[in-house]
Design an enzyme around this catalytic site. Structure first.
Site, PDB file in Angstrom:
ATOM      1  N   SER A  42       0.901  -1.314   0.319  1.00  0.00           N
ATOM      2  CA  SER A  42      -0.149   0.057  -0.413  1.00  0.00           C
ATOM      3  C   SER A  42       1.158   0.955   0.183  1.00  0.00           C
ATOM      4  CB  SER A  42      -1.331   0.080   1.194  1.00  0.00           C
ATOM      5  OG  SER A  42      -1.587  -1.193   1.266  1.00  0.00           O
TER       6      SER A  42
HETATM    7  C1  LIG Z   1      -3.189  -3.574  -0.461  1.00  0.00           C
HETATM    8  S1  LIG Z   1      -2.604  -5.371   0.000  1.00  0.00           S
HETATM    9  C2  LIG Z   1      -1.225  -5.839   1.502  1.00  0.00           C
HETATM   10  C3  LIG Z   1      -0.685  -4.505   1.867  1.00  0.00           C
HETATM   11  C4  LIG Z   1       0.406  -4.604   3.030  1.00  0.00           C
HETATM   12  N1  LIG Z   1      -0.555  -5.138   3.982  1.00  0.00           N
HETATM   13  C5  LIG Z   1       1.530  -4.285   2.447  1.00  0.00           C
HETATM   14  O1  LIG Z   1       1.703  -4.054   3.638  1.00  0.00           O
HETATM   15  O2  LIG Z   1       2.211  -4.246   1.860  1.00  0.00           O
HETATM   16  C6  LIG Z   1      -3.532  -6.969   0.194  1.00  0.00           C
HETATM   17  C7  LIG Z   1      -3.335  -7.904   0.093  1.00  0.00           C
HETATM   18  O3  LIG Z   1      -4.469  -8.798   0.724  1.00  0.00           O
HETATM   19  C8  LIG Z   1      -4.857  -9.629   0.744  1.00  0.00           C
HETATM   20  N2  LIG Z   1      -5.875 -10.955   0.453  1.00  0.00           N
HETATM   21  C9  LIG Z   1      -6.988 -10.168  -0.540  1.00  0.00           C
HETATM   22  N3  LIG Z   1      -8.412 -11.227   0.403  1.00  0.00           N
HETATM   23  C10 LIG Z   1      -7.333 -11.603   1.151  1.00  0.00           C
HETATM   24  C11 LIG Z   1      -8.457 -12.612   2.205  1.00  0.00           C
HETATM   25  N4  LIG Z   1      -9.648 -12.955   2.049  1.00  0.00           N
HETATM   26  N5  LIG Z   1      -7.487 -12.809   3.045  1.00  0.00           N
HETATM   27  C12 LIG Z   1      -6.584 -12.364   3.674  1.00  0.00           C
HETATM   28  N6  LIG Z   1      -5.814 -12.057   2.389  1.00  0.00           N
HETATM   29  C13 LIG Z   1      -6.558 -11.120   1.561  1.00  0.00           C
HETATM   30  C14 LIG Z   1      -3.619  -9.926  -0.662  1.00  0.00           C
HETATM   31  O4  LIG Z   1      -3.586 -10.958  -1.474  1.00  0.00           O
HETATM   32  C15 LIG Z   1      -2.800  -8.763  -0.545  1.00  0.00           C
HETATM   33  O5  LIG Z   1      -1.779  -9.031  -0.421  1.00  0.00           O
END
Ligand SMILES: C[S@@+](CC[C@H](N)C(=O)[O-])C[C@H]1O[C@@H](n2cnc3c(N)ncnc32)[C@H](O)[C@@H]1O
Length: 223
Positions: A103
Site C-alpha cells: 500500500s
Molecule cells: C493491499 S495488499 C496488502 C498490503 C500490505 N499490508 C503491505 O503492507 O504490503 C492486500 C493483500 O490482501 C490479500 N488478500 C486479499 N483477499 C484476502 C483474504 N480474503 N484474506 C486474506 N488476505 C487477502 C491480497 O493477496 C494482498 O496481498
C-alpha cells in the site's frame, strides 16, 4: 535483501517521511517515524515489482537490472504492485492485473495512526501482502502481539521470510482473512488492508469490547 550503498537508504527514508507528512498534512507521528526508519520498506519488496506503464497497464521492473527505478519506487509515496495475476505472470505484460501490492506509505501511516495502538495490545492484520505494515506494527508492539492473515500462500511465505530477516516476530497465517484468526484472541485491534463491503462477523467476534476494527470500505470485497 541486498544493500545498495549508492542509494543512501537514510536519505530515501527521510524523503519518504517528508512526502508522507505532506500527504497527511502534518508530521508523521513519532512512533511511526521511528518504525519506518527502523524497518526499511525496500526490504519487504520482491525483486520483481510492477510499475505503471503510462498507458493504464503495468510493466515489470526488476531489481538486478533496473535497481535505480526499483529503489526509487520503494521510497515513493505510491503503492507498489508486487504480484500480478495471482502469481501466474502473463507472457505479455499487457495482460497483467494486480493481485498483491504494498500500500502507499501515506495510506499505511494514516491507517496506523487511526488504529490507535498502544503497547501491550494484540493486533490482527488482514491482508499481509509484503509484510511491511505488519513489520511496523511488530516494531511498535513487540513479539507475540501481531498476527497477519494472507490468502495467497506464496505471498504469505515471502512476507514471513522478510519479517524473519528483519528480526521481527509476526504470526503470518495463510488463509481467508474474512474468518479472522482463532488464536491469540481477543484482539484489541483488527486492521484490514483489503477493501470490504460488509464487515465479516468473525472480526467483530474476535475483537474485544471497546476494540477497533479498521478497514478500507470501498471496492467489491477482495477478502
Ligand atoms: C493491499 S495488499 C496488502 C498490503 C500490505 N499490508 C503491505 O503492507 O504490503 C492486500 C493483500 O490482501 C490479500 N488478500 C486479499 N483477499 C484476502 C483474504 N480474503 N484474506 C486474506 N488476505 C487477502 C491480497 O493477496 C494482498 O496481498
Amino acid at each position: 535483501m541486498t544493500d545498495y550503498p549508492h542509494h543512501p537508504e537514510q536519505a530515501a527514508v527521510r524523503g519518504l517521511l517528508g512526502a508522507v507528512g505532506e500527504a497527511l498534512g502534518g508530521p508523521v507521528p513519532r512512533e511511526w517515524r521511528e518504525a519506518i526508519t527502523a524497518v526499511p520498506r525496500h526490504r519487504f519488496l520482491p525483486e520483481r515489482i510492477w510499475l505503471d506503464d503510462g498507458h493504464g497497464g503495468y510493466e515489470p521492473c526488476d531489481l538486478p537490472t533496473d535497481h535505480d527505478r526499483w529503489f526509487d519506487s520503494a521510497y515513493a509515496d505510491l503503492p507498489v504492485v508486487t504480484q500480478v495475476n495471482d502469481g501466474e505472470e502473463p507472457p505479455d505484460p499487457a495482460g497483467a492485473w494486480p493481485s498483491s501490492s504494498a500500500s502507499a506509505p501515506s495510506i499505511v501511516v494514516r491507517m496506523l495512526r487511526d488504529l490507535d495502538v498502544r503497547p501491550g495490545m494484540r493486533v490482527l492484520e488482514i491482508g499481509t501482502g509484503t509484510g511491511w505494515n505488519a513489520a511496523l506494527l511488530a516494531h511498535r508492539l513487540g513479539p507475540g502481539h501481531v498476527a497477519s492473515v494472507e490468502i495467497d500462500a506464496r505471498v504469505a511465505r515471502q512476507a514471513q521470510a522478510a519479517l524473519n530477516a528483519a528480526g521481527l516476530t509476526v504470526d503470518v497465517v495463510c488463509g481467508d482473512g474474512s474468518l479472522g484468526w482463532h488464536r491469540r484472541l481477543p484482539y484489541d485491534r483488527i486492521i484490514s488492508t483489503c477493501s470490504v463491503r460488509r464487515i465479516p462477523w468473525a472480526w467483530i467476534e474476535q475483537t474485544r469490547p471497546g476494540g477497533i476494527v479498521l478497514t478500507p470500505w470501498d471496492n467489491p470485497m477482495l477478502c
